[in-house]
Design a protein around this motif. Structure first.
Motif, PDB file in Angstrom:
ATOM      1  N   ALA A   1      98.013  38.059  24.874  1.00 23.97           N
ATOM      2  CA  ALA A   1      96.558  38.271  24.910  1.00 23.97           C
ATOM      3  C   ALA A   1      96.166  39.168  26.070  1.00 23.97           C
ATOM      4  CB  ALA A   1      95.836  36.927  25.028  1.00 23.97           C
ATOM      5  N   ALA A   2      96.932  39.107  27.158  1.00 23.71           N
ATOM      6  CA  ALA A   2      96.608  39.900  28.346  1.00 23.71           C
ATOM      7  C   ALA A   2      97.788  39.873  29.299  1.00 23.71           C
ATOM      8  CB  ALA A   2      95.357  39.355  29.039  1.00 23.71           C
ATOM      9  N   ARG A   3      97.752  40.749  30.282  1.00 24.99           N
ATOM     10  CA  ARG A   3      98.710  40.689  31.377  1.00 24.99           C
ATOM     11  C   ARG A   3      98.242  39.634  32.376  1.00 24.99           C
ATOM     12  NH1 ARG A   3     100.086  46.643  33.569  1.00 24.99           N
ATOM     13  NH2 ARG A   3     101.326  45.312  34.962  1.00 24.99           N
ATOM     14  N   TRP A   4      99.207  39.123  33.131  1.00 27.43           N
ATOM     15  CA  TRP A   4      98.848  38.188  34.192  1.00 27.43           C
ATOM     16  C   TRP A   4      99.492  38.646  35.490  1.00 27.43           C
ATOM     17  CZ3 TRP A   4      95.328  34.466  34.692  1.00 27.43           C
ATOM     18  CH2 TRP A   4      95.372  33.691  35.864  1.00 27.43           C
ATOM     19  N   GLY A   5      98.656  38.939  36.469  1.00 26.71           N
ATOM     20  CA  GLY A   5      99.165  39.379  37.757  1.00 26.71           C
ATOM     21  C   GLY A   5      99.926  40.687  37.645  1.00 26.71           C
ATOM     22  N   ALA A   6     100.948  40.817  38.477  1.00 30.39           N
ATOM     23  CA  ALA A   6     101.682  42.074  38.531  1.00 30.39           C
ATOM     24  C   ALA A   6     102.772  42.168  37.478  1.00 30.39           C
ATOM     25  CB  ALA A   6     102.306  42.243  39.922  1.00 30.39           C
ATOM     26  N   ASP A   7     103.324  41.014  37.043  1.00 25.69           N
ATOM     27  CA  ASP A   7     104.515  41.112  36.193  1.00 25.69           C
ATOM     28  C   ASP A   7     104.583  40.054  35.105  1.00 25.69           C
ATOM     29  OD1 ASP A   7     104.905  38.900  37.739  1.00 25.69           O
ATOM     30  OD2 ASP A   7     106.935  39.404  38.359  1.00 25.69           O
ATOM     31  N   GLY A   8     103.450  39.477  34.708  1.00 22.66           N
ATOM     32  CA  GLY A   8     103.484  38.431  33.700  1.00 22.66           C
ATOM     33  C   GLY A   8     102.582  38.713  32.517  1.00 22.66           C
ATOM     34  N   LEU A   9     102.676  37.840  31.513  1.00 19.50           N
ATOM     35  CA  LEU A   9     101.842  37.905  30.322  1.00 19.50           C
ATOM     36  C   LEU A   9     101.333  36.508  30.008  1.00 19.50           C
ATOM     37  CD1 LEU A   9     104.185  40.158  28.163  1.00 19.50           C
ATOM     38  CD2 LEU A   9     101.912  40.835  28.946  1.00 19.50           C
ATOM     39  N   VAL A  10     100.191  36.439  29.328  1.00 20.00           N
ATOM     40  CA  VAL A  10      99.682  35.159  28.829  1.00 20.00           C
ATOM     41  C   VAL A  10      99.326  35.320  27.356  1.00 20.00           C
ATOM     42  CG1 VAL A  10      98.805  34.197  31.003  1.00 20.00           C
ATOM     43  CG2 VAL A  10      97.372  35.773  29.681  1.00 20.00           C
TER      44      VAL A  10
END
Length: 256
Positions: free
Chosen positions: A126-135
């Protein structure tokens, strides 16, 4: 002692209506029963051996965009290599596959006579999370540190454990902004609890720590009209005022 034991056997045989109760232990009957039991056991061993063949093939199915089938095969091999089709731990194989980045769920079944069938469901970002993650849409963080991300995803951030809250607020705001042909490039929740979002047209909207929903409603009903007309001239919109809002113009002047 042997005599007493023999008498007890005779008594039990008589109670059961067996010929041994008339003075003779039914050794032949017992022998036949033992032989029959041994034959059944031997048959079961042969059947088990025939069915518990070494695993030779792994069939992987599912629509793949980000998961490589070879990575799934390697994960399966770590748990199934050297195991038989009956003795392999299917739950352990499933857990190994689900531990891979981008895998949301995995089911593993025996594929007779000597294979495993693995079906994989991928995560949907659904979106990126922070510098290096996904949610995903539930705010579950996955695929941390993959390095490459799908294009067009907004970047979300917040304190540890706030993934679900930030994701749900992002999705709700995004649905409302879509009617104005706008999207969210980034949404941030800082350590003090203050919210700030960057629109796809480069404008930052400051919502603060309290009355976040009410302030966003006010942005949609009042400030959005100005944003649509003067987007190229606006740097930010500050909704943290009790009465009204403030606009930061790129020229440096501020107009409430």
């Amino acid at each position: 002692m042997w005599k007493r034991t023999r008498n007890r056997i005779k008594a039990r045989a008589a109670a059961a209506g067996l010929p041994g109760g008339r003075g003779r232990v039914p050794w032949r009957l017992l022998a036949r029963m033992l032989a029959a039991g041994g034959a059944v056991l031997a048959t079961l061993c042969v059947v088990f051996w025939a069915l518990n063949q070494p695993i030779r093939t792994v069939q992987v199915t599912g629509p793949f965009q980000h998961v490589a089938p070879r990575d799934i095969e390697r994960a399966v091999a770590r748990e199934a290599l050297g195991k038989g089709l009956l003795t392999v731990d299917l739950a352990a194989v499933s857990r190994a596959v689900q531990a891979l980045p981008w895998v949301a769920a995995a089911s593993v079944e025996r594929d007779w006579p000597h294979g495993l069938a693995v079906r994989v469901v991928e995560q949907v970002a659904a979106a990126r999370w922070g510098a290096d993650g996904l949610v995903n849409a539930d705010g579950v963080r996955f695929a941390t540190g993959v390095g490459r991300f799908p294009a067009g995803l907004a970047r979300l951030s917040g304190p540890e454990g706030s993934e679900a809250e930030v994701t749900q607020r992002y999705l709700g705001m995004r649905r409302r902004l879509a009617a104005a042909d706008l999207d969210i490039a980034a949404l941030r929740l800082d350590a003090r609890g203050a919210w700030q979002l960057d629109l796809s047209n480069g404008i930052t909207v400051r919502l603060g720590r309290s009355q976040v929903e009410e302030r966003f409603d006010k942005f949609m009903s009042a400030a959005l009209r100005i944003v649509e007309r003067r987007a190229e001239d606006i740097s930010y919109v500050d909704m943290r005022y009790t009465n009204g809002f403030a606009i930061g113009w790129k020229s440096g002047a501020s107009h409430a």
